[in-house]
Scaffold this active site. Structure first.
Site, PDB file in Angstrom:
ATOM      1  N   SER A  21       0.851  -1.198   0.000  1.00 44.86           N
ATOM      2  CA  SER A  21       0.000   0.000   0.000  1.00 44.86           C
ATOM      3  C   SER A  21       0.886   1.247   0.000  1.00 44.86           C
ATOM      4  CB  SER A  21      -0.924  -0.031   1.228  1.00 44.86           C
ATOM      5  OG  SER A  21      -1.934   0.952   1.097  1.00 44.86           O
ATOM      6  N   ASN A  22       0.344   2.381   0.332  1.00 50.40           N
ATOM      7  CA  ASN A  22       1.129   3.616   0.363  1.00 50.40           C
ATOM      8  C   ASN A  22       0.618   4.512   1.491  1.00 50.40           C
ATOM      9  OD1 ASN A  22      -0.983   5.498  -0.724  1.00 50.40           O
ATOM     10  ND2 ASN A  22      -0.880   4.023  -2.406  1.00 50.40           N
ATOM     11  N   ARG A  23       1.237   5.665   1.654  1.00 49.55           N
ATOM     12  CA  ARG A  23       0.983   6.500   2.840  1.00 49.55           C
ATOM     13  C   ARG A  23      -0.211   7.434   2.703  1.00 49.55           C
ATOM     14  NH1 ARG A  23       6.389   9.396   3.558  1.00 49.55           N
ATOM     15  NH2 ARG A  23       5.019  10.729   4.794  1.00 49.55           N
ATOM     16  N   ALA A  87      -4.732   7.483  -4.196  1.00 45.98           N
ATOM     17  CA  ALA A  87      -3.369   7.031  -4.538  1.00 45.98           C
ATOM     18  C   ALA A  87      -3.474   5.547  -4.890  1.00 45.98           C
ATOM     19  CB  ALA A  87      -2.440   7.255  -3.358  1.00 45.98           C
TER      20      ALA A  87
END
Ligand code: CTP
Length: 221
Positions: A21-23, A87
């Site tokens: 995943s991402n932030r 995102a």
């Protein structure tokens, strides 16, 4: 207008307990959805997994990039404006194992395949307005203009994610908006809800101009 707003990250499963995943916190997308709702637009918010309280509007929760892809394609059938703030993953594991991967004392590689690009998959000939985002750490203008063209957006909202005071996870943001026609516009650093209200105003004005131009062309032909 009928808005579809996407927000937050996606999660790409590796095995039953792990994911990529991402932030992204979802704060900017939620703020845009709420600002549009306060301006009495109809809003569908398609959200990846975030830790934000659900706003009082039509919220669809998704997890993977494939789920977000399907949800966006279904929602845009009846919308005037799509704001792609999420995102979304660029890559996902080539295989998802059904049992938990066991730890081993050796290096290993995970094979990734490209995730589908939602913006690029949208029809070129369409009757809704598309605002994309560009999260950049360098060459912001060049990269944002490239995304505007390559992803066939009507506008791109670029932010500098290398600056920890703004962008991902932060409560503040500062953006520069690039349009198909005309000079870019910048919004200076401010809380995300303040930025969101200005963005909704700019999106509505630009969408209206785009629709007017399209109608003129249709009436001419
Ligand atoms: N996006 C999308 N589908 C994806 C990845 C991104 O629709 N699979 C959208 C995002 O929602 C955003 C825009 O594309 O509106 C740009 O996303 P960004 O992460 O800035 O760029 P990428 O396309 O992922 O390219 P790069 O990581 O190389 O900058």
């Amino acid at each position: 207008m009928k808005f579809v707003v996407t927000a937050g990250p996606t999660r790409e499963p590796i095995d039953p307990v792990r994911y990529l995943s991402n932030r992204s916190s979802g704060k900017m997308g939620y703020a845009i959805a709420e600002a549009a709702f306060e301006e009495r637009h109809e809003v569908v918010l398609i959200s990846g997994p975030v830790c934000l309280p659900p706003p009082p509007l039509n919220l669809l929760r998704v997890s993977t990039s494939d789920e977000m892809f399907d949800a966006v394609h279904a929602a845009v059938r009846d919308c005037d404006v799509l704001v792609m703030c999420a995102a979304v993953a660029d890559y996902k594991p080539a295989q998802v194992t059904t049992s938990k991967m066991k730890k081993r004392d050796e290096k290993f590689s995970l094979e990734l395949v490209p995730a589908r690009d939602i913006l690029q998959s949208l029809p070129r000939d369409r009757d809704f307005f598309v605002a994309g985002f560009a999260a950049e750490t360098n060459d912001i203008e060049r990269n944002a203009r490239e995304k505007l063209r390559h992803k066939n957006c009507n506008m791109i909202i670029a932010n500098d994610v290398s600056d920890s005071a703004i962008g991902m996870e932060s409560d503040n943001n500062a953006v520069t908006i690039f349009f198909e026609y005309g000079a870019p516009k910048s919004i200076a650093c401010a809380p995300k809800n303040v930025i969101a209200r200005q963005l909704v105003k700019i999106i509505c004005e630009t969408a209206q101009k785009t629709f007017d131009k399209k109608n003129l062309r249709m009436n001419d032909s």
